[in-house]
Design a protein around this motif. Structure first.
Motif, PDB file in Angstrom:
ATOM      1  N   GLU A 134      54.698  45.255  10.713  1.00  0.00           N
ATOM      2  CA  GLU A 134      53.487  45.134   9.896  1.00  0.00           C
ATOM      3  C   GLU A 134      53.802  44.476   8.562  1.00  0.00           C
ATOM      4  O   GLU A 134      53.063  43.619   8.079  1.00  0.00           O
ATOM      5  N   ALA A 135      54.925  44.881   7.974  1.00  0.00           N
ATOM      6  CA  ALA A 135      55.321  44.320   6.677  1.00  0.00           C
ATOM      7  C   ALA A 135      55.617  42.827   6.797  1.00  0.00           C
ATOM      8  O   ALA A 135      55.352  42.048   5.871  1.00  0.00           O
ATOM      9  N   SER A 136      56.148  42.415   7.930  1.00  0.00           N
ATOM     10  CA  SER A 136      56.455  40.997   8.134  1.00  0.00           C
ATOM     11  C   SER A 136      55.183  40.179   8.250  1.00  0.00           C
ATOM     12  O   SER A 136      55.091  39.059   7.734  1.00  0.00           O
ATOM     13  N   VAL A 137      54.193  40.714   8.958  1.00  0.00           N
ATOM     14  CA  VAL A 137      52.897  40.028   9.049  1.00  0.00           C
ATOM     15  C   VAL A 137      52.292  39.905   7.650  1.00  0.00           C
ATOM     16  O   VAL A 137      51.787  38.835   7.263  1.00  0.00           O
ATOM     17  N   GLU A 138      52.389  40.987   6.855  1.00  0.00           N
ATOM     18  CA  GLU A 138      51.893  40.941   5.471  1.00  0.00           C
ATOM     19  C   GLU A 138      52.667  39.914   4.650  1.00  0.00           C
ATOM     20  O   GLU A 138      52.106  39.226   3.795  1.00  0.00           O
ATOM     21  N   THR A 171      50.367  35.318  14.209  1.00  0.00           N
ATOM     22  CA  THR A 171      50.617  35.241  12.766  1.00  0.00           C
ATOM     23  C   THR A 171      50.674  33.787  12.312  1.00  0.00           C
ATOM     24  O   THR A 171      50.117  33.417  11.269  1.00  0.00           O
ATOM     25  N   ALA A 172      51.355  32.957  13.114  1.00  0.00           N
ATOM     26  CA  ALA A 172      51.445  31.531  12.764  1.00  0.00           C
ATOM     27  C   ALA A 172      50.055  30.908  12.717  1.00  0.00           C
ATOM     28  O   ALA A 172      49.723  30.136  11.809  1.00  0.00           O
ATOM     29  N   ARG A 173      49.233  31.233  13.697  1.00  0.00           N
ATOM     30  CA  ARG A 173      47.863  30.672  13.721  1.00  0.00           C
ATOM     31  C   ARG A 173      47.079  31.132  12.500  1.00  0.00           C
ATOM     32  O   ARG A 173      46.388  30.337  11.855  1.00  0.00           O
ATOM     33  N   GLU A 174      47.224  32.419  12.171  1.00  0.00           N
ATOM     34  CA  GLU A 174      46.505  32.949  11.003  1.00  0.00           C
ATOM     35  C   GLU A 174      46.952  32.232   9.724  1.00  0.00           C
ATOM     36  O   GLU A 174      46.153  32.029   8.804  1.00  0.00           O
ATOM     37  N   CYS A 175      48.220  31.831   9.705  1.00  0.00           N
ATOM     38  CA  CYS A 175      48.765  31.130   8.532  1.00  0.00           C
ATOM     39  C   CYS A 175      48.543  29.620   8.622  1.00  0.00           C
ATOM     40  O   CYS A 175      49.075  28.866   7.803  1.00  0.00           O
ATOM     41  N   LYS A 176      47.780  29.203   9.656  1.00  0.00           N
ATOM     42  CA  LYS A 176      47.485  27.780   9.870  1.00  0.00           C
ATOM     43  C   LYS A 176      48.781  26.956   9.978  1.00  0.00           C
ATOM     44  O   LYS A 176      48.907  25.866   9.451  1.00  0.00           O
ATOM     45  N   LEU A 177      49.707  27.541  10.687  1.00  0.00           N
ATOM     46  CA  LEU A 177      51.002  26.905  10.902  1.00  0.00           C
ATOM     47  C   LEU A 177      51.013  26.338  12.315  1.00  0.00           C
ATOM     48  O   LEU A 177      50.997  27.087  13.291  1.00  0.00           O
ATOM     49  N   GLU A 178      51.003  25.033  12.423  1.00  0.00           N
ATOM     50  CA  GLU A 178      50.946  24.421  13.740  1.00  0.00           C
ATOM     51  C   GLU A 178      52.148  23.511  13.924  1.00  0.00           C
ATOM     52  O   GLU A 178      52.399  22.621  13.098  1.00  0.00           O
ATOM     53  N   ARG A 196      59.858  31.209   7.979  1.00  0.00           N
ATOM     54  CA  ARG A 196      60.797  32.338   7.927  1.00  0.00           C
ATOM     55  C   ARG A 196      60.059  33.659   8.107  1.00  0.00           C
ATOM     56  O   ARG A 196      60.552  34.579   8.781  1.00  0.00           O
ATOM     57  N   ALA A 197      58.872  33.762   7.509  1.00  0.00           N
ATOM     58  CA  ALA A 197      58.092  35.001   7.636  1.00  0.00           C
ATOM     59  C   ALA A 197      57.654  35.205   9.085  1.00  0.00           C
ATOM     60  O   ALA A 197      57.677  36.331   9.603  1.00  0.00           O
ATOM     61  N   VAL A 198      57.298  34.105   9.754  1.00  0.00           N
ATOM     62  CA  VAL A 198      56.927  34.212  11.177  1.00  0.00           C
ATOM     63  C   VAL A 198      58.149  34.634  11.989  1.00  0.00           C
ATOM     64  O   VAL A 198      58.045  35.438  12.924  1.00  0.00           O
ATOM     65  N   LEU A 223      60.486  36.489  10.866  1.00  0.00           N
ATOM     66  CA  LEU A 223      60.642  37.923  10.583  1.00  0.00           C
ATOM     67  C   LEU A 223      59.804  38.728  11.566  1.00  0.00           C
ATOM     68  O   LEU A 223      60.273  39.730  12.125  1.00  0.00           O
ATOM     69  N   VAL A 224      58.568  38.259  11.774  1.00  0.00           N
ATOM     70  CA  VAL A 224      57.672  38.928  12.737  1.00  0.00           C
ATOM     71  C   VAL A 224      58.324  38.916  14.106  1.00  0.00           C
ATOM     72  O   VAL A 224      58.392  39.946  14.800  1.00  0.00           O
ATOM     73  N   PHE A 225      58.836  37.738  14.480  1.00  0.00           N
ATOM     74  CA  PHE A 225      59.518  37.630  15.773  1.00  0.00           C
ATOM     75  C   PHE A 225      60.670  38.614  15.876  1.00  0.00           C
ATOM     76  O   PHE A 225      60.798  39.345  16.868  1.00  0.00           O
ATOM     77  N   ALA A 226      61.528  38.642  14.856  1.00  0.00           N
ATOM     78  CA  ALA A 226      62.747  39.465  14.935  1.00  0.00           C
ATOM     79  C   ALA A 226      62.400  40.947  15.075  1.00  0.00           C
ATOM     80  O   ALA A 226      63.069  41.675  15.826  1.00  0.00           O
ATOM     81  N   CYS A 227      61.346  41.372  14.381  1.00  0.00           N
ATOM     82  CA  CYS A 227      60.950  42.799  14.474  1.00  0.00           C
ATOM     83  C   CYS A 227      60.373  43.096  15.853  1.00  0.00           C
ATOM     84  O   CYS A 227      60.720  44.119  16.473  1.00  0.00           O
ATOM     85  N   ALA A 228      59.499  42.195  16.336  1.00  0.00           N
ATOM     86  CA  ALA A 228      58.883  42.407  17.655  1.00  0.00           C
ATOM     87  C   ALA A 228      59.942  42.380  18.747  1.00  0.00           C
ATOM     88  O   ALA A 228      59.930  43.198  19.680  1.00  0.00           O
ATOM     89  N   GLU A 229      60.857  41.421  18.617  1.00  0.00           N
ATOM     90  CA  GLU A 229      61.913  41.298  19.625  1.00  0.00           C
ATOM     91  C   GLU A 229      62.828  42.525  19.606  1.00  0.00           C
ATOM     92  O   GLU A 229      63.219  43.034  20.672  1.00  0.00           O
ATOM     93  N   ALA A 230      63.134  43.022  18.431  1.00  0.00           N
ATOM     94  CA  ALA A 230      63.988  44.199  18.322  1.00  0.00           C
ATOM     95  C   ALA A 230      63.323  45.410  18.974  1.00  0.00           C
ATOM     96  O   ALA A 230      63.976  46.179  19.699  1.00  0.00           O
ATOM     97  N   LEU A 231      62.031  45.554  18.749  1.00  0.00           N
ATOM     98  CA  LEU A 231      61.301  46.674  19.366  1.00  0.00           C
ATOM     99  C   LEU A 231      61.322  46.555  20.881  1.00  0.00           C
ATOM    100  O   LEU A 231      61.527  47.540  21.599  1.00  0.00           O
ATOM    101  N   ARG A 232      61.128  45.330  21.377  1.00  0.00           N
ATOM    102  CA  ARG A 232      61.144  45.122  22.828  1.00  0.00           C
ATOM    103  C   ARG A 232      62.516  45.462  23.404  1.00  0.00           C
ATOM    104  O   ARG A 232      62.628  46.158  24.417  1.00  0.00           O
ATOM    105  N   LEU A 233      63.552  44.993  22.747  1.00  0.00           N
ATOM    106  CA  LEU A 233      64.915  45.216  23.238  1.00  0.00           C
ATOM    107  C   LEU A 233      65.281  46.693  23.227  1.00  0.00           C
ATOM    108  O   LEU A 233      65.934  47.185  24.160  1.00  0.00           O
ATOM    109  N   ILE A 234      64.846  47.398  22.192  1.00  0.00           N
ATOM    110  CA  ILE A 234      65.153  48.839  22.120  1.00  0.00           C
ATOM    111  C   ILE A 234      64.419  49.582  23.225  1.00  0.00           C
ATOM    112  O   ILE A 234      64.984  50.468  23.888  1.00  0.00           O
ATOM    113  N   GLU A 235      63.163  49.178  23.459  1.00  0.00           N
ATOM    114  CA  GLU A 235      62.371  49.843  24.500  1.00  0.00           C
ATOM    115  C   GLU A 235      63.021  49.670  25.868  1.00  0.00           C
ATOM    116  O   GLU A 235      63.035  50.587  26.691  1.00  0.00           O
ATOM    117  N   GLN A 236      63.600  48.490  26.103  1.00  0.00           N
ATOM    118  CA  GLN A 236      64.166  48.205  27.418  1.00  0.00           C
ATOM    119  C   GLN A 236      65.640  48.569  27.532  1.00  0.00           C
ATOM    120  O   GLN A 236      66.246  48.379  28.573  1.00  0.00           O
TER     121      GLN A 236
END
Lengths: 442, 178
Positions: free
Chosen positions: A197-201, A296-303, A316-318, A320-333
């Motif tokens: 959430e903090a990364s999206v912010e 997040t990239a779309r919301e930031c108009k990053l194409e 870099r902020a996007v 960050l979002v990736f790294a957090c989401a990916e870490a959560l996925r990896l921990i879950e699996q």
């Protein structure tokens, strides 16, 4: 610290900035202006060569993992990953899929720590007009506290997986010395949910920054993997058609010595400078980002392709979002691997590997003898690959602002350099900026 | 470059005074902090050895009311081995330390840690920074004789005072400029 000699009408102006803060390492930028044009521009790296490739000769190949990690306190995992993968390739070692996933999780921690540091503490002050993050923190206290917490979470991941956050000690050829249990990783989940959430912010925040209107026709270079956003595996690809196995890297990429830099400059043979790092990864791998990062990239108009290097702070902020989401996925699996490392036999051979350090592609090559001792090695850090590109950016960008006071030219030049989050410690160590104006522009 | 194996660290929060020793053992007199931590441990006192960057310091002293920081320092106005002492209460007083410290080899260093800690309300109520005047930061050179002697004096004093002090009080003071 900077000193300025005001321009006299019809005379010369000179700015001398003794140190550019907020870069890793020591270097200097010298710019000479005359008649409204840049006469000379050099990104000087006077830091003595660090000679790691020479230190490695005659050492056991396994030692490269820990020795090369000492090249950098910010991205030691990147060095450990590139070194261990190169040696594993030389010895034909197939690692367990869960070991691979764990290494990817490990890398996510380093990305979170490094990107949070750069976005908030190194780069954002440039955009907001503050001399440093401490001045910025007075007005942006909640944001700085968010950055500190993000950075701490990245460090905590590295501590859990690596034994300690700086220069971790768990990685070894074939796997890990020690792997965490599922319960070891569980406390990270709530922290990473907050970090996501903090990364999206963070992305929303940096999108509101003022960006100079500057674009370049870069050749972007990064790793590319068919199924995942690149971290520690993939082919080397570029925005102009390069698509090769990492073992062919040196057939296409050349390191050159230039008189004004003790860090080598990388170029693409017969093509010149190229661009590695977040912008390259994003532009070449956008479709591999998880949905939350794309959103997040779309919301930031990053194409993609993003060609304005100043907007790398959003990328870099996007990431960050990736790294957090990916870490959560990896921990879950995650399931602990049946064995922490794959047994192997030492043999003569050469292995190459590239992984994606936070600042970009990091290439290692090791030639090893039959006893497992290193005969030769080559390490090409991302900053060395970007150095010529940074100079080329400044040649392109500074003419846009030559009418500005020399103080502002200096400020903007430093900001443009920090687009690349340069780690001069890795490439060879504060940057001095000297702008000389030999006419009466201002 | 730090030791390859992590040291055993007694993470004591709350009642004990935290002693943090900063620096790089492979960079000449910048190794004063790590050498002081080693000496303290031999004398039976707990000390954390950190690289000295602001972020790890902020993390280390979170929740700690009293902190002692040991680091190498260059004021240029004192003989090598001189022990400077700076008292910082609630973050106030870091300015004089910062002014005398000059530049830090740790990027965002100790002075920045206090400034950032003040802004984010994460700073010990009471801190003492001992700066040992360095002679050289040459790679691989080890400690100069003057700094080595100063480290031993400081460690002995800190260990003695830690042993004498009640659990919830700080080790005592070393005279300024000793």
């Amino acid at each position: 610290m900077s000193t300025t000699t005001p321009a006299a009408h019809g005379g010369a102006a000179k700015i001398h900035v003794e140190t550019i803060a907020r870069v890793e390492g020591e270097g200097a930028l010298h710019v000479r202006l005359k008649g409204g044009r840049i006469q000379d521009l050099k990104l000087e790296i006077p830091e003595p060569p660090r000679l790691f490739e020479a230190f490695l000769r005659g050492r056991r190949a396994e030692e490269a993992v820990d020795i090369t990690a000492r090249i950098c306190g910010i991205c030691p995992i990147a060095y450990q990953m590139s070194a261990t993968h190169a040696i594993e390739r030389a010895w034909g070692i197939q690692i367990d899929p869960q070991v691979r996933a764990l290494r990817r999780l490990f890398y996510c921690g380093e990305w979170i720590e490094s990107h949070a540091l750069h976005i908030y503490f190194l780069h954002a002050p440039d955009f907001l007009g503050y001399q440093d993050a401490l001045q910025m923190a007075v007005k942006f206290r909640p944001e700085v506290e968010r950055a500190l917490r993000l950075k701490k979470i990245g460090n905590e991941m590295m501590r859990v997986l690596g034994g300690r956050e700086i220069h971790p000690v768990s990685v070894r050829v074939g796997g890990f010395y020690h792997v965490p249990s599922k319960s070891d990783l569980e406390p990270l989940v709530e922290q990473l949910k907050w970090a996501l959430e903090a990364s999206v912010e963070t992305a929303r925040l940096v999108t509101t920054l003022p960006f100079p209107d500057f674009q370049q026709d870069y050749e972007f270079v990064s790793l590319s993997h068919p199924d995942e956003y690149p971290l520690n595996e993939g082919r080397v690809v570029s925005s102009r058609g390069i698509d090769l196995d990492v073992s062919e890297y040196e057939d296409h990429f050349l390191e050159q010595h230039v008189r004004h830099s003790n860090a080598l400059h990388s170029v693409l043979r017969e093509r010149g400078s190229f661009h590695v790092g977040p912008l390259a990864r994003f532009n070449l791998n956008y479709e591999k980002l998880p949905a939350v990062a794309q959103e997040t990239a779309r919301e930031c108009k990053l194409e993609a392709p993003v060609r304005n290097p100043f907007r790398s702070i959003i990328v870099r902020a996007v990431e960050l979002v990736f790294a957090c989401a990916e870490a959560l996925r990896l921990i879950e699996q995650y399931e602990p691997p049946p064995r922490t490392w794959t047994p192997y036999e030492r043999r003569a051979g050469t292995g190459m590997a590239a992984t994606e350090a936070p600042r970009g592609l990091l290439y290692h090559r090791y030639t090893i003898d039959e006893n497992g001792l290193i005969l030769a090695s080559k390490i090409v850090p991302p900053t060395a690959q970007n150095l010529k590109r940074i100079e080329d950016d400044l040649w392109g960008y500074l003419p846009q602002i030559l009418d500005a006071p020399v103080e502002e030219i200096t400020w903007r030049a430093e900001q443009a350099i920090r687009n690349y989050d340069p780690c001069i410690s890795c490439a060879t160590h504060c940057l001095r900026v000297c702008v000389e104006r030999e006419d009466d522009i201002r | 470059m730090r030791h390859a194996l992590p040291e055993g660290v007694r993470r004591t929060r709350g009642r004990h005074t935290l002693i943090v020793c900063c620096g790089n053992a492979d960079r000449g007199d910048d190794g004063a902090g790590p050498a002081c931590a080693d000496a303290l441990r031999l004398l039976g006192a707990a000390a954390r050895c950190l690289p000295g960057d602001a972020f790890t310091l902020l993390d280390a002293w979170t929740g700690q009311p009293k902190v002692i920081v040991v680091d190498a320092i260059v004021t240029g106005s004192a003989a090598p081995g001189t022990i400077h002492r700076f008292e910082i209460k609630g973050g106030a007083g870091a300015e004089q330390f910062e002014a005398r410290l000059g530049s830090s080899t740790h990027g965002f260093g100790i002075a920045e840690a206090f400034r950032l800690g003040q802004i984010t309300k994460n700073v010990p109520e009471e801190a003492i920074v001992y700066g040992i005047e360095a002679a050289s930061f040459e790679w691989g050179a080890g400690l100069s004789g003057e700094v080595h002697d100063a480290v031993q004096r400081l460690a002995t004093t800190l260990a003695h005072e830690a042993a004498q002090a009640p659990r919830d009080s700080a080790p005592g003071k070393l005279a300024a400029g000793q």
